[in-house]
Scaffold this motif. Structure first.
Motif, PDB file in Angstrom:
ATOM      1  N   SER A  80      22.421  19.030 -21.489  1.00  0.00           N
ATOM      2  CA  SER A  80      22.050  18.005 -20.502  1.00  0.00           C
ATOM      3  C   SER A  80      20.532  17.971 -20.323  1.00  0.00           C
ATOM      4  O   SER A  80      19.825  18.929 -20.634  1.00  0.00           O
ATOM      5  CB  SER A  80      22.711  18.302 -19.159  1.00  0.00           C
ATOM      6  OG  SER A  80      22.161  19.486 -18.602  1.00  0.00           O
ATOM      7  N   MET A  81      20.045  16.883 -19.802  1.00  0.00           N
ATOM      8  CA  MET A  81      18.619  16.755 -19.517  1.00  0.00           C
ATOM      9  C   MET A  81      18.194  17.727 -18.418  1.00  0.00           C
ATOM     10  O   MET A  81      17.060  18.209 -18.415  1.00  0.00           O
ATOM     11  CB  MET A  81      18.267  15.315 -19.145  1.00  0.00           C
ATOM     12  CG  MET A  81      18.412  14.327 -20.287  1.00  0.00           C
ATOM     13  SD  MET A  81      17.330  14.667 -21.708  1.00  0.00           S
ATOM     14  CE  MET A  81      18.502  15.328 -22.899  1.00  0.00           C
ATOM     15  N   ALA A  95      15.300  20.393 -19.047  1.00  0.00           N
ATOM     16  CA  ALA A  95      14.135  20.481 -18.161  1.00  0.00           C
ATOM     17  C   ALA A  95      13.905  21.919 -17.697  1.00  0.00           C
ATOM     18  O   ALA A  95      12.769  22.401 -17.686  1.00  0.00           O
ATOM     19  CB  ALA A  95      14.314  19.555 -16.965  1.00  0.00           C
ATOM     20  N   PRO A 127      20.720  17.727 -27.432  1.00  0.00           N
ATOM     21  CA  PRO A 127      20.564  16.890 -26.238  1.00  0.00           C
ATOM     22  C   PRO A 127      21.389  15.616 -26.343  1.00  0.00           C
ATOM     23  O   PRO A 127      21.462  14.998 -27.400  1.00  0.00           O
ATOM     24  CB  PRO A 127      19.068  16.579 -26.226  1.00  0.00           C
ATOM     25  CG  PRO A 127      18.641  16.683 -27.649  1.00  0.00           C
ATOM     26  CD  PRO A 127      19.527  17.732 -28.268  1.00  0.00           C
ATOM     27  N   GLU A 153      21.610  12.213 -24.404  1.00  0.00           N
ATOM     28  CA  GLU A 153      21.168  11.212 -23.438  1.00  0.00           C
ATOM     29  C   GLU A 153      20.591  10.047 -24.218  1.00  0.00           C
ATOM     30  O   GLU A 153      20.005  10.239 -25.278  1.00  0.00           O
ATOM     31  CB  GLU A 153      20.092  11.791 -22.514  1.00  0.00           C
ATOM     32  CG  GLU A 153      19.691  10.883 -21.371  1.00  0.00           C
ATOM     33  CD  GLU A 153      20.831  10.605 -20.424  1.00  0.00           C
ATOM     34  OE1 GLU A 153      21.376   9.474 -20.484  1.00  0.00           O
ATOM     35  OE2 GLU A 153      21.191  11.486 -19.641  1.00  0.00           O
ATOM     36  N   LEU A 202      16.043   7.750 -23.969  1.00  0.00           N
ATOM     37  CA  LEU A 202      15.230   8.865 -23.483  1.00  0.00           C
ATOM     38  C   LEU A 202      14.010   8.305 -22.760  1.00  0.00           C
ATOM     39  O   LEU A 202      13.345   7.401 -23.269  1.00  0.00           O
ATOM     40  CB  LEU A 202      14.780   9.747 -24.641  1.00  0.00           C
ATOM     41  CG  LEU A 202      15.902  10.426 -25.420  1.00  0.00           C
ATOM     42  CD1 LEU A 202      15.361  11.039 -26.696  1.00  0.00           C
ATOM     43  CD2 LEU A 202      16.584  11.477 -24.557  1.00  0.00           C
ATOM     44  N   HIS A 217      11.999  13.087 -20.523  1.00  0.00           N
ATOM     45  CA  HIS A 217      12.892  13.707 -21.512  1.00  0.00           C
ATOM     46  C   HIS A 217      12.121  14.047 -22.786  1.00  0.00           C
ATOM     47  O   HIS A 217      12.252  15.144 -23.333  1.00  0.00           O
ATOM     48  CB  HIS A 217      14.044  12.761 -21.882  1.00  0.00           C
ATOM     49  CG  HIS A 217      14.903  12.353 -20.742  1.00  0.00           C
ATOM     50  ND1 HIS A 217      15.536  11.125 -20.721  1.00  0.00           N
ATOM     51  CD2 HIS A 217      15.267  12.966 -19.595  1.00  0.00           C
ATOM     52  CE1 HIS A 217      16.247  11.012 -19.621  1.00  0.00           C
ATOM     53  NE2 HIS A 217      16.090  12.117 -18.911  1.00  0.00           N
ATOM     54  N   ASN A 262       9.857  16.985 -22.266  1.00  0.00           N
ATOM     55  CA  ASN A 262      10.630  18.232 -22.189  1.00  0.00           C
ATOM     56  C   ASN A 262      11.142  18.653 -23.569  1.00  0.00           C
ATOM     57  O   ASN A 262      11.131  19.842 -23.901  1.00  0.00           O
ATOM     58  CB  ASN A 262      11.788  18.092 -21.196  1.00  0.00           C
ATOM     59  CG  ASN A 262      11.310  18.095 -19.762  1.00  0.00           C
ATOM     60  OD1 ASN A 262      10.225  18.581 -19.442  1.00  0.00           O
ATOM     61  ND2 ASN A 262      12.125  17.541 -18.874  1.00  0.00           N
TER      62      ASN A 262
END
Length: 185
Positions: free
Chosen positions: A87-88, A92, A121, A123, A126, A130, A133
């Motif tokens: 997950s983001m 992070a 990742p 997501e 982005l 994101h 990171n």
């Protein structure tokens, strides 16, 4: 192969983690598993697998808040770690060295010990945070392996696409597999 840490977080794509666990079990890899609370929810929302079934695929399972677990120490002999999906939120925390839970602490250990940390990742799209990171994690030594489908091998099913991604993870772990045909073969 030394033991391998696998972590699943709450991003969509729980089936990637489940399939990786299945393949590792078939190959007798000792897996140490951590499943976040949101990953538990995602598993139930996205798949027909129960958390109990997923945990049975690992040799050892740890609660996500157990920072005293063996895998939180650099002295634990391990091949590396895969966070699938990542997950983001977890990304992070890794990028900023915030060991908020066992997944992030074990990730931090992989980076400080110069061991493989493979992040998948999940997501899209982005945003700039994101991307920064992801860059920070890569600069620290993480392997960024987004689950992006390939079509050169003419996949016939979603399972073929999942196996391609899992096969790419196995490639980085140095494990032989036949999950997808190689280019030109």
């Amino acid at each position: 192969m030394k033991p391998l840490i696998v972590a699943m977080t709450g991003a969509t794509g729980a089936i990637y983690g489940i399939r990786l666990l299945q393949v590792l079990r078939e190959n007798s890899v000792e897996v140490h598993l951590v499943v976040s609370a949101w990953a538990e929810k995602t598993i139930s929302l996205e798949t027909d697998y129960s958390l109990k079934e997923v945990r049975k695929l690992a040799a050892k399972c740890y609660p996500v808040d157990d920072l005293s677990a063996a895998i939180s120490s650099g002295s634990f002999p391990v091949e590396g770690m895969v966070i699938i999906p990542c997950s983001m939120k977890t990304l992070a925390a890794i990028a900023h060295g915030m060991s908020l839970n066992l997944i992030v602490r074990a990730s931090d250990v992989m980076l400080k010990e110069k061991k493989k940390l493979i992040l998948l990742p999940r997501e899209t799209p982005l945003n700039l945070i994101h991307l920064r990171n992801l860059t920070s994690a890569a600069e620290a030594g993480a392997i960024i392996l987004p689950p992006m489908p390939a079509f050169y091998f003419h996949p016939k099913s979603i399972s073929d696409l999942i196996d391609h991604t899992v096969g790419k993870v196995l490639d980085f772990l140095g494990m032989e597999h036949h999950l997808f045909p190689r280019w030109g073969q």
